[in-house]
Write a protein that holds these residues in place. Sequence first.
Motif, PDB file in Angstrom:
ATOM      1  N   PRO A   1     -13.682  -1.081  -9.883  1.00 20.68           N
ATOM      2  CA  PRO A   1     -12.420  -1.232 -10.624  1.00 20.68           C
ATOM      3  C   PRO A   1     -11.747   0.092 -10.963  1.00 20.68           C
ATOM      4  O   PRO A   1     -10.517   0.196 -10.893  1.00 20.68           O
ATOM      5  CB  PRO A   1     -12.844  -1.992 -11.883  1.00 20.68           C
ATOM      6  N   ALA A   2     -12.537   1.102 -11.336  1.00 23.94           N
ATOM      7  CA  ALA A   2     -11.939   2.384 -11.713  1.00 23.94           C
ATOM      8  C   ALA A   2     -11.223   3.021 -10.527  1.00 23.94           C
ATOM      9  O   ALA A   2     -10.084   3.498 -10.645  1.00 23.94           O
ATOM     10  CB  ALA A   2     -13.014   3.315 -12.262  1.00 23.94           C
ATOM     11  N   THR A   3     -11.851   3.023  -9.363  1.00 24.49           N
ATOM     12  CA  THR A   3     -11.222   3.591  -8.167  1.00 24.49           C
ATOM     13  C   THR A   3     -10.026   2.759  -7.737  1.00 24.49           C
ATOM     14  O   THR A   3      -9.010   3.298  -7.290  1.00 24.49           O
ATOM     15  CB  THR A   3     -12.252   3.666  -7.027  1.00 24.49           C
ATOM     16  N   TYR A   4     -10.133   1.447  -7.888  1.00 20.37           N
ATOM     17  CA  TYR A   4      -9.046   0.556  -7.501  1.00 20.37           C
ATOM     18  C   TYR A   4      -7.772   0.864  -8.288  1.00 20.37           C
ATOM     19  O   TYR A   4      -6.666   0.840  -7.739  1.00 20.37           O
ATOM     20  CB  TYR A   4      -9.470  -0.888  -7.740  1.00 20.37           C
ATOM     21  N   ILE A   5      -7.919   1.181  -9.578  1.00 20.16           N
ATOM     22  CA  ILE A   5      -6.755   1.494 -10.410  1.00 20.16           C
ATOM     23  C   ILE A   5      -6.302   2.931 -10.196  1.00 20.16           C
ATOM     24  O   ILE A   5      -5.094   3.212 -10.154  1.00 20.16           O
ATOM     25  CB  ILE A   5      -7.078   1.249 -11.899  1.00 20.16           C
ATOM     26  N   ALA A   6      -7.239   3.857 -10.019  1.00 22.21           N
ATOM     27  CA  ALA A   6      -6.880   5.273  -9.962  1.00 22.21           C
ATOM     28  C   ALA A   6      -6.383   5.706  -8.587  1.00 22.21           C
ATOM     29  O   ALA A   6      -5.589   6.652  -8.487  1.00 22.21           O
ATOM     30  CB  ALA A   6      -8.080   6.129 -10.362  1.00 22.21           C
ATOM     31  N   ALA A   7      -6.833   5.038  -7.507  1.00 23.36           N
ATOM     32  CA  ALA A   7      -6.482   5.482  -6.157  1.00 23.36           C
ATOM     33  C   ALA A   7      -4.980   5.317  -5.911  1.00 23.36           C
ATOM     34  O   ALA A   7      -4.431   4.239  -6.153  1.00 23.36           O
ATOM     35  CB  ALA A   7      -7.274   4.689  -5.121  1.00 23.36           C
ATOM     36  N   PRO A   8      -4.328   6.361  -5.423  1.00 22.90           N
ATOM     37  CA  PRO A   8      -2.879   6.251  -5.155  1.00 22.90           C
ATOM     38  C   PRO A   8      -2.616   5.420  -3.907  1.00 22.90           C
ATOM     39  O   PRO A   8      -3.175   5.672  -2.836  1.00 22.90           O
ATOM     40  CB  PRO A   8      -2.455   7.711  -4.960  1.00 22.90           C
ATOM     41  N   ARG A   9      -1.786   4.412  -4.013  1.00 18.63           N
ATOM     42  CA  ARG A   9      -1.395   3.577  -2.877  1.00 18.63           C
ATOM     43  C   ARG A   9      -0.136   2.826  -3.253  1.00 18.63           C
ATOM     44  O   ARG A   9       0.139   2.588  -4.431  1.00 18.63           O
ATOM     45  CB  ARG A   9      -2.509   2.596  -2.481  1.00 18.63           C
ATOM     46  N   SER A  10       0.610   2.434  -2.266  1.00 24.95           N
ATOM     47  CA  SER A  10       1.846   1.700  -2.497  1.00 24.95           C
ATOM     48  C   SER A  10       1.546   0.209  -2.593  1.00 24.95           C
ATOM     49  O   SER A  10       0.515  -0.261  -2.094  1.00 24.95           O
ATOM     50  CB  SER A  10       2.833   1.959  -1.357  1.00 24.95           C
ATOM     51  N   PRO A  11       2.435  -0.577  -3.212  1.00 24.19           N
ATOM     52  CA  PRO A  11       2.229  -2.033  -3.246  1.00 24.19           C
ATOM     53  C   PRO A  11       2.183  -2.609  -1.829  1.00 24.19           C
ATOM     54  O   PRO A  11       2.957  -2.237  -0.959  1.00 24.19           O
ATOM     55  CB  PRO A  11       3.467  -2.531  -4.013  1.00 24.19           C
ATOM     56  N   GLY A  12       1.241  -3.515  -1.600  1.00 25.80           N
ATOM     57  CA  GLY A  12       1.095  -4.100  -0.276  1.00 25.80           C
ATOM     58  C   GLY A  12       0.383  -3.208   0.719  1.00 25.80           C
ATOM     59  O   GLY A  12       0.464  -3.451   1.936  1.00 25.80           O
ATOM     60  N   ALA A  13      -0.330  -2.197   0.230  1.00 29.09           N
ATOM     61  CA  ALA A  13      -0.984  -1.253   1.139  1.00 29.09           C
ATOM     62  C   ALA A  13      -2.095  -1.927   1.941  1.00 29.09           C
ATOM     63  O   ALA A  13      -2.292  -1.630   3.120  1.00 29.09           O
ATOM     64  CB  ALA A  13      -1.538  -0.063   0.358  1.00 29.09           C
ATOM     65  N   ILE A  14      -2.854  -2.827   1.305  1.00 26.74           N
ATOM     66  CA  ILE A  14      -3.933  -3.511   2.018  1.00 26.74           C
ATOM     67  C   ILE A  14      -3.362  -4.361   3.141  1.00 26.74           C
ATOM     68  O   ILE A  14      -3.884  -4.368   4.269  1.00 26.74           O
ATOM     69  CB  ILE A  14      -4.750  -4.357   1.035  1.00 26.74           C
ATOM     70  N   GLU A  15      -2.269  -5.092   2.858  1.00 29.16           N
ATOM     71  CA  GLU A  15      -1.633  -5.903   3.895  1.00 29.16           C
ATOM     72  C   GLU A  15      -1.126  -5.028   5.034  1.00 29.16           C
ATOM     73  O   GLU A  15      -1.234  -5.405   6.210  1.00 29.16           O
ATOM     74  CB  GLU A  15      -0.479  -6.702   3.299  1.00 29.16           C
ATOM     75  N   ALA A  16      -0.582  -3.856   4.716  1.00 25.66           N
ATOM     76  CA  ALA A  16      -0.053  -2.966   5.748  1.00 25.66           C
ATOM     77  C   ALA A  16      -1.163  -2.438   6.650  1.00 25.66           C
ATOM     78  O   ALA A  16      -1.009  -2.377   7.884  1.00 25.66           O
ATOM     79  CB  ALA A  16       0.697  -1.802   5.097  1.00 25.66           C
ATOM     80  N   VAL A  17      -2.304  -2.060   6.060  1.00 22.86           N
ATOM     81  CA  VAL A  17      -3.439  -1.584   6.856  1.00 22.86           C
ATOM     82  C   VAL A  17      -3.959  -2.696   7.768  1.00 22.86           C
ATOM     83  O   VAL A  17      -4.228  -2.484   8.953  1.00 22.86           O
ATOM     84  CB  VAL A  17      -4.557  -1.064   5.934  1.00 22.86           C
ATOM     85  N   ALA A  18      -4.092  -3.903   7.220  1.00 16.71           N
ATOM     86  CA  ALA A  18      -4.572  -5.026   8.016  1.00 16.71           C
ATOM     87  C   ALA A  18      -3.609  -5.341   9.157  1.00 16.71           C
ATOM     88  O   ALA A  18      -4.040  -5.624  10.289  1.00 16.71           O
ATOM     89  CB  ALA A  18      -4.764  -6.252   7.128  1.00 16.71           C
ATOM     90  N   ALA A  19      -2.304  -5.283   8.892  1.00 19.73           N
ATOM     91  CA  ALA A  19      -1.320  -5.563   9.939  1.00 19.73           C
ATOM     92  C   ALA A  19      -1.408  -4.537  11.060  1.00 19.73           C
ATOM     93  O   ALA A  19      -1.309  -4.890  12.250  1.00 19.73           O
ATOM     94  CB  ALA A  19       0.083  -5.580   9.343  1.00 19.73           C
ATOM     95  N   ASP A  20      -1.609  -3.274  10.732  1.00 17.73           N
ATOM     96  CA  ASP A  20      -1.748  -2.237  11.761  1.00 17.73           C
ATOM     97  C   ASP A  20      -2.956  -2.496  12.648  1.00 17.73           C
ATOM     98  O   ASP A  20      -2.881  -2.336  13.879  1.00 17.73           O
ATOM     99  CB  ASP A  20      -1.859  -0.867  11.103  1.00 17.73           C
TER     100      ASP A  20
END
Length: 298
Positions: free
Chosen positions: A115-134
């Motif tokens: 949870p701590a890394t999930y909140i602190a890591a810099p990423r844009s909204p929808g980043a997981i979806e974008a990585v999966a789409a690539d």
Amino acid sequence: MTTPAEPRQNPATAQTSITEGTSGGWVLGAVLVTLGLCLSLLRVVGEGQRMVLLRFGKVVAVRGPGLVLVLPVLRRGVRVPLGATRVDLLWIDAVTADGVPVTVNGSLLATVTDPATYIAAPRSPGAIEAVAADQVRAFVRRRELAALAGPSRDALDAVTGRIGDRVRGWGVEVDGLELSRVEVRLGDELIGWAARRPGPERNGGKSTVDATSNRFHGIGTLHQIVTHGGQRLGLLVDEDGRSHVAVYAPEDPDVPAQTIVLEPGEADRLADLLHTRSVSDRLADLERRVLELTREAR
């Protein structure tokens, strides 16, 4: 008859009673306000959640499950679910290894492990979806259209692993990638792809047919015609009854030089014009054959 006089209350005693009553009310009010303030500082964190506490934008602690004290101004609390969350992958445009544009829909499961890394890591909204789409686009790019009909579980797990390598630094693990639907666009690329597929062959591999047909579920039927002069035509009849006539150039027999779309009525009219005899002549010939068969049966 004389009425006995009521005893008079001492003014000092009355003033003391009023003061004590007022003080008791203030004390009770202060207790209630303090209790409400304390309750407002508490957050209930469920079993499948964690509360990440931040101070001036930086993670200072992870709490839960249970009651968590969050001091206003000094700290801010963010709830993070720990269970698997379905991530929908919608309308991913890709091109297969044999040059056919497709649209892919699917899904995968994402689980927050840190949870701590999930909140602190810099990423844009929808980043997981974008990585999966690539990664899905890369998967489609390495495969031909026919191989996308039913990819193996091992192949999908390999794609899931590559997605996991990219998002693990965000405190997330992924699993269960599924490609639920692959849509093929009607166009010159699809007609060209069908034209390159082998048709029925006989006599040691030499084609003895001038027309081949392929049925595509959800798209229509594609007919490939080769004239005696070696010219190639393609006819795609889609699910709505429209006819897509493709004309190929001699210098590039795999890619249509032009595609003409005909509505059902227009296609019927063109078919009548292409017949060597009129409809009335063909009906008369059919009636004659039926009459001959009837006479032979007698």
